[in-house]
Write a protein that holds these residues in place. Structure first.
Motif, PDB file in Angstrom:
ATOM      1  N   TYR A  32       4.686  -7.908  -9.415  1.00 54.35           N
ATOM      2  CA  TYR A  32       6.345  -7.398  -9.246  1.00 54.35           C
ATOM      3  C   TYR A  32       6.382  -6.144  -9.528  1.00 54.35           C
ATOM      4  O   TYR A  32       7.174  -5.400  -9.042  1.00 54.35           O
ATOM      5  CB  TYR A  32       7.146  -8.120 -10.379  1.00 54.35           C
ATOM      6  CG  TYR A  32       7.648  -9.412  -9.996  1.00 54.35           C
ATOM      7  CD1 TYR A  32       8.909  -9.523  -9.297  1.00 54.35           C
ATOM      8  CD2 TYR A  32       7.008 -10.834 -10.145  1.00 54.35           C
ATOM      9  CE1 TYR A  32       9.538 -10.687  -9.054  1.00 54.35           C
ATOM     10  CE2 TYR A  32       7.638 -12.055  -9.715  1.00 54.35           C
ATOM     11  CZ  TYR A  32       8.761 -11.810  -9.243  1.00 54.35           C
ATOM     12  OH  TYR A  32       9.342 -13.122  -8.726  1.00 54.35           O
ATOM     13  N   ASP A  34       4.349  -3.571  -8.911  1.00 56.32           N
ATOM     14  CA  ASP A  34       3.719  -2.906  -7.623  1.00 56.32           C
ATOM     15  C   ASP A  34       4.180  -3.387  -6.176  1.00 56.32           C
ATOM     16  O   ASP A  34       3.728  -3.061  -5.452  1.00 56.32           O
ATOM     17  CB  ASP A  34       2.219  -2.808  -7.668  1.00 56.32           C
ATOM     18  CG  ASP A  34       1.741  -2.278  -8.964  1.00 56.32           C
ATOM     19  OD1 ASP A  34       2.099  -1.275  -9.664  1.00 56.32           O
ATOM     20  OD2 ASP A  34       0.674  -2.537  -9.303  1.00 56.32           O
ATOM     21  N   LYS A  35       5.147  -4.319  -6.159  1.00 56.09           N
ATOM     22  CA  LYS A  35       5.768  -4.818  -5.094  1.00 56.09           C
ATOM     23  C   LYS A  35       6.030  -3.915  -3.950  1.00 56.09           C
ATOM     24  O   LYS A  35       5.650  -4.113  -2.981  1.00 56.09           O
ATOM     25  CB  LYS A  35       6.901  -5.581  -5.379  1.00 56.09           C
ATOM     26  CG  LYS A  35       8.381  -4.827  -5.884  1.00 56.09           C
ATOM     27  CD  LYS A  35       9.332  -5.993  -5.954  1.00 56.09           C
ATOM     28  CE  LYS A  35      10.644  -5.186  -6.608  1.00 56.09           C
ATOM     29  NZ  LYS A  35      11.635  -6.055  -6.884  1.00 56.09           N
ATOM     30  N   SER A  36       6.534  -2.533  -4.288  1.00 52.17           N
ATOM     31  CA  SER A  36       6.960  -1.852  -2.874  1.00 52.17           C
ATOM     32  C   SER A  36       5.623  -1.256  -2.604  1.00 52.17           C
ATOM     33  O   SER A  36       5.452  -1.176  -1.218  1.00 52.17           O
ATOM     34  CB  SER A  36       7.821  -0.561  -3.745  1.00 52.17           C
ATOM     35  OG  SER A  36       8.688  -1.071  -3.965  1.00 52.17           O
ATOM     36  N   ALA A  37       4.550  -0.960  -3.200  1.00 53.11           N
ATOM     37  CA  ALA A  37       3.245  -0.559  -2.638  1.00 53.11           C
ATOM     38  C   ALA A  37       2.486  -1.734  -1.977  1.00 53.11           C
ATOM     39  O   ALA A  37       1.483  -1.410  -1.226  1.00 53.11           O
ATOM     40  CB  ALA A  37       2.359   0.152  -3.966  1.00 53.11           C
ATOM     41  N   ALA A  39       3.782  -4.266  -0.354  1.00 52.75           N
ATOM     42  CA  ALA A  39       4.622  -4.902   0.544  1.00 52.75           C
ATOM     43  C   ALA A  39       3.673  -4.907   1.911  1.00 52.75           C
ATOM     44  O   ALA A  39       3.347  -3.978   2.236  1.00 52.75           O
ATOM     45  CB  ALA A  39       5.906  -4.017   0.967  1.00 52.75           C
ATOM     46  N   SER A  73      10.188 -11.375 -13.988  1.00 51.06           N
ATOM     47  CA  SER A  73       9.120 -10.980 -13.039  1.00 51.06           C
ATOM     48  C   SER A  73       7.989 -11.892 -13.731  1.00 51.06           C
ATOM     49  O   SER A  73       6.679 -11.385 -13.503  1.00 51.06           O
ATOM     50  CB  SER A  73       8.748  -9.580 -13.384  1.00 51.06           C
ATOM     51  OG  SER A  73       8.475  -9.616 -14.823  1.00 51.06           O
ATOM     52  N   LEU A  98       9.188  -8.433   1.284  1.00 51.64           N
ATOM     53  CA  LEU A  98      10.113  -8.012   0.202  1.00 51.64           C
ATOM     54  C   LEU A  98      11.571  -8.267   0.991  1.00 51.64           C
ATOM     55  O   LEU A  98      11.603  -8.052   2.054  1.00 51.64           O
ATOM     56  CB  LEU A  98      10.161  -6.497  -0.026  1.00 51.64           C
ATOM     57  CG  LEU A  98       8.774  -6.060  -0.738  1.00 51.64           C
ATOM     58  CD1 LEU A  98       8.930  -4.710  -1.233  1.00 51.64           C
ATOM     59  CD2 LEU A  98       8.657  -6.547  -2.140  1.00 51.64           C
ATOM     60  N   ASN A  99      12.556  -8.663   0.299  1.00 51.16           N
ATOM     61  CA  ASN A  99      14.017  -8.831   0.733  1.00 51.16           C
ATOM     62  C   ASN A  99      14.136  -9.896   1.978  1.00 51.16           C
ATOM     63  O   ASN A  99      14.555  -9.376   3.067  1.00 51.16           O
ATOM     64  CB  ASN A  99      14.390  -7.408   1.123  1.00 51.16           C
ATOM     65  CG  ASN A  99      14.620  -6.506  -0.185  1.00 51.16           C
ATOM     66  OD1 ASN A  99      15.009  -6.991  -1.344  1.00 51.16           O
ATOM     67  ND2 ASN A  99      14.294  -5.400  -0.096  1.00 51.16           N
ATOM     68  N   LEU A 110      11.381 -11.041  -3.402  1.00 58.56           N
ATOM     69  CA  LEU A 110       9.789 -10.979  -3.434  1.00 58.56           C
ATOM     70  C   LEU A 110       9.234 -12.194  -2.943  1.00 58.56           C
ATOM     71  O   LEU A 110       9.631 -13.351  -3.586  1.00 58.56           O
ATOM     72  CB  LEU A 110       9.117 -10.342  -4.675  1.00 58.56           C
ATOM     73  CG  LEU A 110       7.430 -10.554  -4.949  1.00 58.56           C
ATOM     74  CD1 LEU A 110       6.935  -9.514  -4.043  1.00 58.56           C
ATOM     75  CD2 LEU A 110       7.402 -10.178  -6.403  1.00 58.56           C
TER      76      LEU A 110
END
Length: 121
Positions: A32, A34-37, A39, A73, A98-99, A110
């Motif tokens: 959760y 680091d989810k953007s990194a 993806a 999370s 994501l999304n 997520l």
């Protein structure tokens, strides 16, 4: 050393590839965080199955928790052709998305998809 293994190792070294033999296991909270990194990348998480919904949109939805994270999370939702039972301790490896919006109210900020689920010790 086996000739095949030697060739594979030599090829990896000559290409400058890292020799990672197993995916590093992450915690639910870390995914959760680091989810953007993460993806589009593959992650491995070990935890306990707390909920299962099988056969939805051609996949199984398995909820995994490992005791990390807070109320927002602490629960990873995994999709897989495989399934597990509530109470099982499993290791899951899959790609972070994501999304994800499947329509009809199936919207996930997520989701770990294309996952393999194996019993963990």
């Amino acid at each position: 050393m086996n000739k095949f293994i030697a060739v594979v190792l030599a090829g990896a070294v000559s290409l400058g590839a890292s020799l990672a033999f197993a995916a590093e296991t992450s915690t639910v909270a870390a995914v959760y965080k680091d989810k953007s990194a993460l993806a589009g990348k593959e992650v491995t998480v070990k935890g306990k199955v707390v909920k299962v919904n099988n056969g939805i949109m051609g996949r199984n939805f398995v909820h995994v928790q490992d005791g990390t994270g807070d109320a927002s999370s602490n629960n990873l939702i995994i999709t897989s052709k495989q399934t597990a039972a509530v109470g099982d301790t499993v290791q899951v490896t899959g790609k972070v998305f994501l999304n994800r919006d499947f329509g009809s109210g199936y919207n996930y900020p997520l989701l770990i998809e294309e996952s393999t689920i194996t019993p963990a010790k």
